[in-house]
Design an enzyme around this catalytic site. Structure first.
Site, short mmCIF file in Angstrom:
data_model
loop_
_atom_site.label_atom_id
_atom_site.label_comp_id
_atom_site.label_asym_id
_atom_site.label_seq_id
_atom_site.Cartn_x
_atom_site.Cartn_y
_atom_site.Cartn_z
N ALA A 1 40.68 37.27 35.81
CA ALA A 1 40.91 36.71 37.44
C ALA A 1 40.72 38.57 38.25
CB ALA A 1 41.85 36.06 38.02
N GLU B 1 47.63 28.98 50.72
CA GLU B 1 46.32 28.51 49.13
C GLU B 1 47.57 29.29 48.38
OE1 GLU B 1 42.15 28.74 47.26
OE2 GLU B 1 43.32 30.98 47.08
P1 0O2 Z 1 39.66 36.55 46.87
O1 0O2 Z 1 39.75 37.35 48.06
O2 0O2 Z 1 40.43 35.81 46.17
O3 0O2 Z 1 40.37 35.46 48.32
P2 0O2 Z 1 34.65 29.20 46.75
O4 0O2 Z 1 35.70 30.33 47.40
O5 0O2 Z 1 33.61 29.53 47.84
O6 0O2 Z 1 34.32 29.53 45.14
P3 0O2 Z 1 36.57 27.54 47.28
O7 0O2 Z 1 37.06 26.13 47.97
O8 0O2 Z 1 37.29 28.26 48.68
O9 0O2 Z 1 35.68 27.80 46.94
O10 0O2 Z 1 37.61 27.25 46.25
P4 0O2 Z 1 37.87 27.49 45.15
O11 0O2 Z 1 36.94 27.84 44.22
O12 0O2 Z 1 39.46 26.91 44.39
O13 0O2 Z 1 38.37 29.01 44.97
C1 0O2 Z 1 39.06 30.17 45.72
C2 0O2 Z 1 39.62 31.46 45.46
O14 0O2 Z 1 39.97 31.66 44.08
C3 0O2 Z 1 38.41 32.89 45.25
O15 0O2 Z 1 39.24 33.12 47.11
C4 0O2 Z 1 39.42 33.46 44.81
O16 0O2 Z 1 40.94 34.01 44.80
C5 0O2 Z 1 39.90 32.33 43.14
N1 0O2 Z 1 38.46 31.83 42.46
C6 0O2 Z 1 37.58 31.33 42.48
N2 0O2 Z 1 37.28 31.23 41.71
C7 0O2 Z 1 36.92 32.71 41.18
C8 0O2 Z 1 36.29 33.19 39.64
O17 0O2 Z 1 35.40 32.55 39.03
N3 0O2 Z 1 36.80 34.28 39.16
C9 0O2 Z 1 37.84 35.08 39.94
N4 0O2 Z 1 37.99 36.17 39.76
N5 0O2 Z 1 38.36 34.18 40.70
C10 0O2 Z 1 38.17 32.92 41.47
P5 0O2 Z 1 38.18 34.27 47.32
O18 0O2 Z 1 37.72 33.94 48.86
O19 0O2 Z 1 36.49 33.98 46.47
O20 0O2 Z 1 38.51 35.00 46.94
#
Ligand code: 0O2
Length: 267
Positions: A152, A140
């Protein structure tokens, strides 16, 4: 799952993050060495921690043996840009690369999330060579501005602190700061245009000066010494003033003088 198993599973993700971090950092260097503005400001990379993988798998009801097919952000690269336009430049750079294939894209800038989150996400398929052969894995790539990244990070840590149940006053503050983040990026985009304009302005000036020097060099062959000295002195004077319009005018005069000498030579 045993720790050793996790290490084996995560090994290609580790390698992919290491390789891509080097590659994107090298892009920055290439731009800088060529005296060009780099659309990428900073490169960050991480492999999701085992606890975060388990947590996300549980949240999404993914069985442990399906993690590799179902989780696309075990390997993550974050590219930080100065301006929104740079993000789309970087997206194009990624689309044109031969060492990765785009699987999907999400534009959370045009379609800001309800939380206020903004970023451009690309899932690429990337191949690494390990001791057990070639492994193609999803990575990603999150591309965002400095302001988007700042927001973020803060929001993420608050979500973590409040276990996803943000109190109303915190939610409101995040809304206000999300609007500020958008305003800041828009404001910075205005400055971006000005920077590009000024870079173009200097390019125009450099080209005119180069033409003038070429003209003077040619006049050396045909004009007398005194005239050349007069032209050179006039050039230094105008150059010191720094007025591009005057330099352009002077260059046109030199063209006319050169044309006069050419006509004389023909007669
Ligand atoms: P981390 O700890 O950063 O890895 P979902 O994760 O269920 O929302 P999906 O399909 O995996 O859905 O992907 P999406 O929506 O593209 O989001 C993936 C990553 O984008 C997240 O990973 C976050 O890093 C970031 N992200 C998405 N939405 C938000 C938000 O509203 N706020 C913040 N701060 N980051 C966001 P992880 O695994 O959630 O977290």
């Amino acid at each position: 799952m045993e720790l050793q198993m996790w290490k084996e599973i995560l090994n290609p993700y580790d390698l992919a993050v290491d390789e891509l971090t080097v590659k994107f950092n090298h892009m920055i260097k290439e731009y800088q060495r060529n005296g060009m503005y780099s659309p990428i400001e900073q490169v960050l990379g991480r492999v999701k921690s085992i606890s975060s993988i388990i947590e996300k798998a549980q949240k999404k009801n993914i069985e442990m043996d399906k993690i590799q097919e179902s989780l696309e952000d075990i390997a993550g690269i974050r590219l930080i840009c100065q301006f929104i336009d740079d993000i789309y430049t970087v997206v194009d750079l990624i689309r044109n690369r031969k060492d990765m294939t785009i699987k999907s894209e999400k534009d959370y800038i045009t379609h800001q999330k309800a939380s206020g989150y903004r970023s451009y996400h690309i899932i690429v398929l990337y191949s690494v060579e390990t001791i057990s052969g070639t492994k193609t894995i999803p990575v990603e790539i999150q591309i965002r501005t400095l302001a988007m990244n700042f927001w973020a990070i803060i929001e993420h840590s608050l979500q973590y602190k409040y276990l996803g149940n943000l109190p109303e006053h915190v939610r409101q503050s995040l809304n206000v700061s999300a609007n500020a983040m958008v305003a800041l990026d828009d404001e910075m985009s205005e400055i971006h245009d000005e920077i590009v304009d000024s870079q173009n302005f200097y390019l125009v000036k450099a080209n005119i000066v180069s033409d003038i020097l070429g003209n003077i060099q040619n006049l050396y062959k045909v004009a007398n010494k005194q005239e050349i000295i007069r032209i050179q002195d006039e050039f230094y004077e105008i150059y010191e003033e720094g007025d591009v319009g005057k330099l352009d005018q002077f260059n046109k005069q030199l063209d006319i003088i050169a044309e006069g000498y050419r006509a004389q030579a023909l007669n």
